[in-house]
Design a protein around this motif. Structure first.
Motif, short mmCIF file in Angstrom:
data_model
loop_
_atom_site.label_atom_id
_atom_site.label_comp_id
_atom_site.label_asym_id
_atom_site.label_seq_id
_atom_site.Cartn_x
_atom_site.Cartn_y
_atom_site.Cartn_z
N VAL A 50 9.26 1.24 -2.57
CA VAL A 50 9.48 1.85 -1.25
C VAL A 50 10.97 1.86 -0.94
CG1 VAL A 50 7.20 1.13 -0.39
CG2 VAL A 50 9.18 -0.36 -0.02
N TRP A 51 11.34 2.73 -0.03
CA TRP A 51 12.72 2.74 0.49
C TRP A 51 12.68 2.15 1.88
CZ3 TRP A 51 17.65 2.98 -0.78
CH2 TRP A 51 18.61 3.28 0.21
N LEU A 52 13.41 1.07 2.09
CA LEU A 52 13.41 0.38 3.38
C LEU A 52 14.61 0.88 4.19
CD1 LEU A 52 12.57 -3.11 1.85
CD2 LEU A 52 11.01 -1.70 3.21
N MET A 55 9.97 -3.72 -3.67
CA MET A 55 8.75 -3.73 -4.49
C MET A 55 7.94 -4.96 -4.06
SD MET A 55 10.11 -2.29 -8.17
CE MET A 55 10.69 -3.81 -8.88
N ALA A 56 6.63 -4.74 -3.78
CA ALA A 56 5.83 -5.83 -3.22
C ALA A 56 4.53 -6.07 -3.99
CB ALA A 56 5.52 -5.55 -1.75
N ARG A 57 4.28 -5.22 -5.03
CA ARG A 57 3.06 -5.44 -5.82
C ARG A 57 3.37 -6.38 -6.98
NH1 ARG A 57 0.79 0.77 -6.47
NH2 ARG A 57 0.64 1.21 -4.22
N GLU A 91 0.81 -1.22 0.00
CA GLU A 91 0.00 0.00 0.00
C GLU A 91 0.84 1.27 0.00
OE1 GLU A 91 -3.14 -0.08 -0.82
OE2 GLU A 91 -2.79 -2.27 -0.87
N ALA A 92 2.06 1.19 0.51
CA ALA A 92 2.90 2.40 0.59
C ALA A 92 3.25 2.93 -0.79
CB ALA A 92 4.17 2.09 1.38
N GLY A 93 3.26 2.06 -1.79
CA GLY A 93 3.57 2.53 -3.15
C GLY A 93 4.19 1.42 -3.97
#
Ligand code: OVM
Length: 394
Positions: A33-35, A43-45, A28-30
């Motif tokens: 993301v920067w961890l 990237m998780a999508r 959901e963050a985008g």
């Protein structure tokens, strides 16, 4: 645009104990993301993970598929000539290995593998209660795979601890990494010896790699390292794949009934269990140039963590993604990866799972959990330490 900065550490123990609890926040963050805790992108999508895997030129593997950048740090072990290689090297080694792990080779081993699955299922169903990890998930691959490669019998149980240590090494040098190395003891030395030509048996897939070297398809040194890939990637992955398949059925009892009525869904059931719980949770890539993803520019030379398991439960792609449903429309999960690096052993994994599942299906009316499953934390694999189940014979 800058990527949203998150304080989620995908390698801390709470995350690894229940990664699914935090995947939603990552998605959901985008799109990127920067961890902050690991100083890497993520990237998780589904669509971005798949696109990253497809674009092997931009998201390369040759700088390592762990957090460590081989361009800056000495690799923990000599890099894999498959997993940690880019074209053209990768395509040569992969082509050679594909010819060994062929459809014909699988057809040849199937009768013996089936016999061993049936015998094991007979024993377990007679017991009624068993640990689906120690007595099935680990037992079955160890009954069939090491013989197929042709490694020595003495010490082959070390393959499990070796793989656990290698998969930990794709993450940071945390306590899980240290513990895994301690538990591995001399497993790395055993594996190094097992990869040598003189220790491999005639007719095995290990020897077949050296025979390819004899034909000039690779050097003898390369052959040794390619045999290592079999031994690294071939056991702990299927161990936990079978374990999670059993966990899926024990958690969704209606699906076992469905499979009893529609046994032709056996192969799909395994694919769905891999989507539902992907054994290999993550792999990194490294950008070879600046690249824009969803409006965010990722600079050249960045580590990008691809959350395969989160992609496999992305609601943008899957309906009711947390549900294990063996008859869901085929969707092309990324549990075996995607593109040129897609799992070399996927047909092996599928054969093991299919034979185990079919053997149980014939004999078992229902499966239920008989105790709390226990997790084994690993920086890359979603792993189970124990899974007590009870079956009702058919
Ligand atoms: C290899 C290797 C090691 C670990 C995993 C893997 C999932 C491959 O040594 O080639 O693929």
């Amino acid at each position: 645009m800058l990527a949203p900065r998150l304080s989620i550490d995908p390698f801390d123990e709470a995350f690894l104990a229940d990664p699914y609890a935090q995947h939603q926040a990552l998605r959901e963050a985008g799109p990127v993301v920067w961890l902050e805790p690991i100083q890497a992108y993520g990237m998780a999508r589904f669509s971005e993970v798949q696109a990253g895997l497809r674009d092997y030129g931009t998201f390369c593997s040759g700088r390592g598929v762990g957090l460590s950048d081989f361009a800056a740090e000495t690799p923990w072990r000599p890099p894999s000539l498959l997993l940690e290689a880019d074209p053209p090297l990768h395509d040569r080694t992969r082509g050679l290995m594909n010819r060994i792990v062929s459809w014909q080779a699988l057809k040849a081993i199937r009768p013996v593998w089936q016999e061993r699955a049936e015998a094991l299922a007979d024993r377990l169903v007679e017991q009624r209660r068993f640990d689906a990890v120690a007595e099935l998930g680990e037992t079955y691959p160890m009954l069939v795979f090491p013989d197929t490669i042709g490694v020595p019998v003495e010490g082959r149980e070390k393959l499990l601890a070796y793989a656990a240590a290698v998969f930990n090494a794709f993450g940071p040098r945390n306590a899980i990494f240290d513990r895994g190395n301690e538990q591995a003891g001399d497993a790395a030395e055993w594996v190094a010896k097992a990869c040598k030509r003189e220790n491999l048996s005639e007719g095995g897939w290990g020897m077949a790699v050296y025979e390819a070297a004899d034909r000039g398809e690779c050097s003898a040194d390369e052959a040794e390292r390619l045999v290592r890939s079999f031994l690294t990637a071939g056991v702990d992955t299927t161990v936990n794949g079978i374990g999670h398949m059993m966990l899926a059925f024990a958690s969704f009892p209606g699906e076992w009934q469905k499979l009893r009525e529609r046994p032709h869904l056996v192969k799909r059931a395994f694919e769905e269990s891999l989507r539902w719980d992907s054994t290999v949770q993550t792999f990194f890539r490294t950008t070879t140039m600046a690249v824009e993803v969803g409006g965010v520019t990722i600079p050249a030379g960045s580590k990008v963590l691809l959350f395969l398991a989160a992609a496999n439960r992305d609601p943008r792609k899957w309906e009711d993604p947390d549900r294990f449903a063996i008859d869901r429309p085929l969707g092309g999960h990324v549990g075996f990866g995607f593109g040129i690096h897609q799992c070399l052993g996927q047909m092996v994994a599928r054969l093991e799972a299919e034979l185990v599942l079919a053997a149980l299906l014939k004999r078992v009316k229902s499966i239920r959990l008989a105790g709390e499953p226990k997790r084994r934390l690993n920086n890359t694999l979603h792993a189970i330490a124990s899974l007590p189940v009870e079956v009702e014979p058919a």
